[in-house]
Design an enzyme around this catalytic site. Structure first.
Site, PDB file in Angstrom:
ATOM      1  N   THR B 165       7.128  -4.873  -2.412  1.00 60.13           N
ATOM      2  CA  THR B 165       5.940  -4.586  -1.602  1.00 60.13           C
ATOM      3  C   THR B 165       6.350  -3.765  -0.376  1.00 60.13           C
ATOM      4  O   THR B 165       7.460  -3.911   0.120  1.00 60.13           O
ATOM      5  CB  THR B 165       5.341  -5.933  -1.143  1.00 60.13           C
ATOM      6  OG1 THR B 165       4.818  -6.604  -2.282  1.00 60.13           O
ATOM      7  CG2 THR B 165       4.247  -5.761  -0.098  1.00 60.13           C
ATOM      8  N   GLY B 195      -3.129 -11.086  -4.412  1.00 56.65           N
ATOM      9  CA  GLY B 195      -1.995 -11.602  -3.646  1.00 56.65           C
ATOM     10  C   GLY B 195      -2.309 -11.685  -2.166  1.00 56.65           C
ATOM     11  O   GLY B 195      -3.472 -11.634  -1.751  1.00 56.65           O
ATOM     12  N   ASP B 196      -1.275 -11.818  -1.369  1.00 57.54           N
ATOM     13  CA  ASP B 196      -1.478 -11.949   0.076  1.00 57.54           C
ATOM     14  C   ASP B 196      -1.674 -10.605   0.764  1.00 57.54           C
ATOM     15  O   ASP B 196      -2.219 -10.558   1.875  1.00 57.54           O
ATOM     16  CB  ASP B 196      -0.276 -12.649   0.722  1.00 57.54           C
ATOM     17  CG  ASP B 196       0.987 -11.815   0.590  1.00 57.54           C
ATOM     18  OD1 ASP B 196       1.416 -11.569  -0.556  1.00 57.54           O
ATOM     19  OD2 ASP B 196       1.529 -11.381   1.622  1.00 57.54           O
ATOM     20  N   HIS B 218       6.660 -14.183  -1.645  1.00 62.15           N
ATOM     21  CA  HIS B 218       5.847 -14.942  -2.599  1.00 62.15           C
ATOM     22  C   HIS B 218       4.403 -15.029  -2.106  1.00 62.15           C
ATOM     23  O   HIS B 218       4.070 -15.816  -1.224  1.00 62.15           O
ATOM     24  CB  HIS B 218       6.434 -16.335  -2.802  1.00 62.15           C
ATOM     25  CG  HIS B 218       5.737 -17.108  -3.886  1.00 62.15           C
ATOM     26  ND1 HIS B 218       4.883 -18.152  -3.632  1.00 62.15           N
ATOM     27  CD2 HIS B 218       5.741 -16.933  -5.229  1.00 62.15           C
ATOM     28  CE1 HIS B 218       4.411 -18.612  -4.780  1.00 62.15           C
ATOM     29  NE2 HIS B 218       4.912 -17.904  -5.763  1.00 62.15           N
ATOM     30  N   GLY B 219       3.545 -14.203  -2.704  1.00 56.76           N
ATOM     31  CA  GLY B 219       2.200 -14.008  -2.187  1.00 56.76           C
ATOM     32  C   GLY B 219       1.378 -15.276  -2.098  1.00 56.76           C
ATOM     33  O   GLY B 219       0.649 -15.489  -1.116  1.00 56.76           O
TER      34      GLY B 219
END
Lengths: 309, 309
Positions: B165, B195-196, B218-219
């Site tokens: 990302t 995701g986040d 880790h989203g």
């Protein structure tokens, strides 16, 4: 700590002839959630059950009765959070199911993901045996009328009408908190618009170390302001009471964005926060045998309920 | 305040033979963002331009080079936020465009919404003249290989691989901050997984009163923990330095969820925070003529760059 279930049925305007139905709805939801908590001991079950009552009630903008997209369809957002494990589940663009809040819980409990949109969410719904309703089963005459009025007036203020987003917060005797929020979003919205309700930290958050929050109102502002997170940060770091926190944060948001909203919250000590900068917000809570309810500013109707209700 | 642009290219593992390419990519992005800030005076332009460089670079999991869903497609998440106005824009399930970060900015600037998913986002892309690429134009050999390996191994640890990302934070001389994050998400993800990265308060947040943050890792954990919001709450309410804040919050998240991540941040005073609980995280920043870069823990390569680069 006294177990408590607190719900809201949206902030905004409520037509005078609908007030009693709306009050009845939020009271029934608080009672159903409270009963679920007594039966199962779980704040998470309590908020899910409370929201399910409101999703099935035509007087609220969630599940059946959801407002319509510009194309006349129902697209729903929901999220649920368990403060004891910081666990959450979120859905957006959910359709053709009565209970998006239960689908959000499935995302949390049955998948490695925590937020599913559209077809991905619907695939899970089918796998988990959710009843897939016929097209338009969630569409009501009232929501069609709202869309018609919206398209004629074409104002930017489409959120500020009944029916309202719904939500619940709860705390059990052990101090575990949970929160849940469910909505059809904005009348006339573009398909694919995501509001604040499915966003952890915006429309919903729960953390045993601080408390649980559910928001309603102008979703884009709530998302930008990260409303639920800001409330809990004041409890966590500044030792605010939860009522002080919801008032200050919502007043600041309203001043900053010129957009209104409402908040319900329970902090980790079991104290309640209820506040709105809209004209009205329907809310109710049960604590022991007391069932409280209000719609107008400062209103607090109390009745005593039997355990058998 | 010294204008600064800080970028990351993801946290996790980086193959030894890719390290130089990744370092070059983040340095180019920081320089491009810095140049945009000098030319336009805008931290918002800086983070957008920096992220666009990384979206076009095959070595990162964003835009071209995005990892693939279980069906072999590219579905991208992005968000951007302007701390001076608390304005933000978010997209999920974006496809067939090189620069989701620019589409997120369009959501913010061209619509009444702040978060659009899937077809709604793509309709805006078409209306705003984004080049719609042929199907599979964003799919690389490397991403196809990653999907193949994922499907064979079928582990739960699919996020922890290159490419990563991407994100950027920036501050201008007037103290205005901005943040941006863009990603292809998880290799092998279900279509519709959010995701986040597109969630304000989780993967991205910017507020002139506190600072700007972009997260990676880790989203699902970052979303549950509301990572960016927690960092800024410590700056806002507890007077933490931004480096203390990113370290404490990320360590707590990693301990709580047994999931790792990385953070870059700039506070409202122009101080930087860089931290990761993964093996590696690529990052770079430009401040004046100094261009800093690192991948390993404690690494800080400095070079002096000309204004003409």
């Amino acid at each position: 700590i006294l177990p408590t279930v607190l719900v809201h049925g949206g902030a905004g305007h409520i037509d005078a002839d609908k007030v009693e139905c709306v009050k009845l709805g939020v009271k029934q939801a608080a009672q159903r959630g409270y009963k679920a908590m007594l039966e199962t001991g779980s704040a998470l079950n309590a908020v899910e059950q409370a929201v399910m009552v409101l999703e099935a009630d035509i007087h609220f903008n969630a599940g059946y009765g959801s407002v319509l997209t510009e194309n006349g369809n129902v697209e729903m957002d929901a999220s649920i959070m368990d403060g004891s494990r910081l666990e959450g589940g979120c859905v957006t663009m959910a359709r053709s199911i009565m209970h998006p809040i239960s689908l959000a819980r499935c995302v949390m409990e049955k998948t490695n993901y925590r937020f599913l949109a559209g077809d991905g969410a619907m695939r899970l719904a089918k796998e988990e045996g959710f009843e897939i309703l016929p097209k338009n089963a969630l569409v009501t005459e009232a929501s069609q009328k709202l869309l018609k009025v919206f398209k004629i007036s074409n104002t930017d203020t489409h959120f500020n009408v009944v029916p309202g987003t719904v939500g619940a917060v709860a705390i059990d005797a052990g101090g575990n908190v949970a929160a849940a929020t469910s909505t059809g979003g904005l009348t006339g919205k573009l398909s694919g618009r995501v509001g604040d309700s499915p966003i952890l930290g915006a429309g919903t958050y729960a953390d045993n170390e601080a408390g649980a929050v559910s928001a309603t109102g102008h979703g884009e502002s709530i998302m930008r302001y990260n409303l639920s997170s800001r409330v809990l940060a004041l409890v966590r770091h500044k030792n605010y009471s939860i009522q002080q926190a919801v008032e200050e944060v919502l007043q600041n948001m309203t001043a900053h964005f010129k957009q209104t909203g409402g908040l319900i919250a329970i902090d980790h000590r079991g104290q309640l926060g209820i506040y709105f900068t809209t004209e009205l917000m329907s809310w109710a809570y049960q604590q022991g045998k007391e069932l409280h309810c209000g719609v107008e500013f400062g209103e607090d109707e109390v009745e005593i309920v039997d355990d058998d209700t």
